[in-house]
Design an enzyme around this catalytic site. Sequence first.
Site, short mmCIF file in Angstrom:
data_model
loop_
_atom_site.label_atom_id
_atom_site.label_comp_id
_atom_site.label_asym_id
_atom_site.label_seq_id
_atom_site.Cartn_x
_atom_site.Cartn_y
_atom_site.Cartn_z
N HIS A 66 -5.94 -19.95 12.19
CA HIS A 66 -7.13 -20.26 11.94
C HIS A 66 -7.79 -19.38 11.34
O HIS A 66 -8.53 -19.05 9.94
CB HIS A 66 -8.13 -20.73 13.64
CG HIS A 66 -9.35 -21.33 12.94
ND1 HIS A 66 -10.10 -21.41 12.56
CD2 HIS A 66 -10.40 -20.16 13.02
CE1 HIS A 66 -11.13 -21.63 12.00
NE2 HIS A 66 -11.43 -20.24 12.53
N ASP B 156 -8.07 -7.07 1.58
CA ASP B 156 -7.47 -7.48 1.98
C ASP B 156 -7.59 -6.20 3.85
O ASP B 156 -8.70 -5.41 3.86
CB ASP B 156 -6.10 -6.43 2.40
CG ASP B 156 -6.23 -4.81 2.17
OD1 ASP B 156 -6.10 -4.10 3.81
OD2 ASP B 156 -7.18 -4.29 1.50
N ASP C 273 1.54 -1.46 -0.53
CA ASP C 273 0.04 -0.01 -0.27
C ASP C 273 0.94 0.77 0.50
O ASP C 273 1.83 0.88 0.66
CB ASP C 273 -0.58 0.04 1.03
CG ASP C 273 -2.08 0.91 0.82
OD1 ASP C 273 -2.80 1.26 0.27
OD2 ASP C 273 -3.32 0.99 1.76
N CYS D 122 -12.78 -26.97 9.51
CA CYS D 122 -11.92 -26.73 9.03
C CYS D 122 -10.26 -27.34 9.31
O CYS D 122 -10.66 -28.15 10.48
CB CYS D 122 -12.03 -25.73 10.18
SG CYS D 122 -9.78 -24.13 9.80
N CYS E 227 -7.09 -26.26 9.22
CA CYS E 227 -6.22 -25.53 9.74
C CYS E 227 -5.13 -26.29 10.66
O CYS E 227 -5.96 -27.73 11.65
CB CYS E 227 -6.33 -24.31 9.85
SG CYS E 227 -7.29 -23.96 11.67
N CYS F 71 -7.43 -26.65 14.31
CA CYS F 71 -8.63 -27.33 14.51
C CYS F 71 -8.53 -28.54 14.63
O CYS F 71 -8.92 -29.44 15.15
CB CYS F 71 -9.68 -26.51 12.94
SG CYS F 71 -9.97 -25.36 13.71
N1 PRF Z 1 -6.48 3.98 0.27
C1 PRF Z 1 -5.26 2.88 0.31
N2 PRF Z 1 -5.24 2.28 1.28
C2 PRF Z 1 -6.48 1.92 1.87
C3 PRF Z 1 -7.57 2.56 1.71
C4 PRF Z 1 -7.63 3.89 1.03
O1 PRF Z 1 -8.83 4.26 0.13
C5 PRF Z 1 -8.43 1.93 3.00
C6 PRF Z 1 -9.86 1.74 2.78
N3 PRF Z 1 -10.31 1.39 3.45
C7 PRF Z 1 -7.49 0.42 3.35
N4 PRF Z 1 -6.76 0.41 2.59
N5 PRF Z 1 -4.45 3.57 -0.56
ZN ZN Z 2 -9.51 -24.04 11.83
#
Ligand code: PRF
Ligand code: ZN
Length: 374
Positions: free
Chosen positions: A338, A269, A95, A307, A309, A312
């Site tokens: 888990h 994510d 990110d 499950c 894993c 579990c």
């Molecule tokens: N922009 C970026 N990363 C993020 C978000 C976003 O708006 C969000 C919003 N849920 C999570 N991670 N760059």
């Molecule tokens: Zn599990």
Amino acid sequence: MAALSFEILAKDESGYARRGRMQLPHGIVETPVFMPVGTQATVKSLTPADLTDDINASIILGNTYHLMLRPGADLVEKMGGLHQFMAWERPILTDSGGFQVWSLGELRKIEQHGVRFRSHIDGREVFLGPKESMEIQRKLGSDIVMAFDECTPYPATLEEAEASMQLSMRWAGECREHLPAGDTQALFGIVQGGMYPELRLQSLEAIAAIDFEGIAIGGLSVGEPKQEMMGMMDALAPHLPEDKPHYVMGVGTPDDLIEGIDRGIDMFDCVMPSRNARNGTLFTDDGKINIKNLKHFDDERPIMESCNCYTCKHFSRSYLRHLYMAKEILSSRLNTLHNLHYYCDLMHRARTALEEGNWPQFRDQFLQRYRGEA
Ligand code: PRF
Ligand code: ZN
């Protein structure tokens, strides 16, 4: 070779859900996919072997913001890049830092070319913009780089949301200039626009006009009612470019993932499965359970019968409750194993349903049971 190639293997003809495959420099990612969050070059409490052998995670997420402050992008680069530094051989998405800086609140100042903020670690002043974010993510060496954006706060007026979205769109163009198409790293643009469908569509148009390898939807799951989040995904679904992967950032609960897939989302994510694991919240097909509850005191059953894993397969709810109450570090580890296994396996079940052509039945059955309506 291109950094990213994406093919669609199956589609649900009644809606937008699809089963795809992404090829990246460090391997193949089958979609829909859940990406465990490894903010500080570690998925908390787990080893890369846990993630590959037990959870079968195909891609994980790292963070520009945290890694630039500590240990620093130059060090990670010197150590051979993020993959080598953390001994993770499969794909990584990083990110951009936009969202994490936004989360700082009062500590930041937004300028024309980026954001000036104080480090939450030592208070020093740092500047992060599209150019800096692309340079840092280059040094980290991730397979997928995210554009530098501003996550529009919730709530925001139409005027605030529009100005914020326009800024993110300008920054998106600058990111593509710094990391051109055809590079060894793939770059995803991020749609913003707050809770205004008309702004969202305008933003998607701007992002789709730039040659990004993938399309992300940001600014959701920021405190709005679930219905509003789904409404935004509904508005965008018919207009998302079909030939590119679609990623909704920071979402969500297991039922959000199923509803997201239904709206054409391929990638997710969220810190929820890993963070909640450490607080004793475990996910199952029948909803969440809280392992500290007295009712698990002498419960011999695993977290979830079906499950597979490690947790579990070996341990009772009673034992997991004991570890949690005694504040043993194994508690975090077994609970995280888990929850992440559950999330990644749920995506595997969704892929199978899409391949077998019974997505609508799988979706409805899952949602009913998860929400306690079955
Ligand atoms: N922009 C970026 N990363 C993020 C978000 C976003 O708006 C969000 C919003 N849920 C999570 N991670 N760059
Ligand atoms: Zn599990």
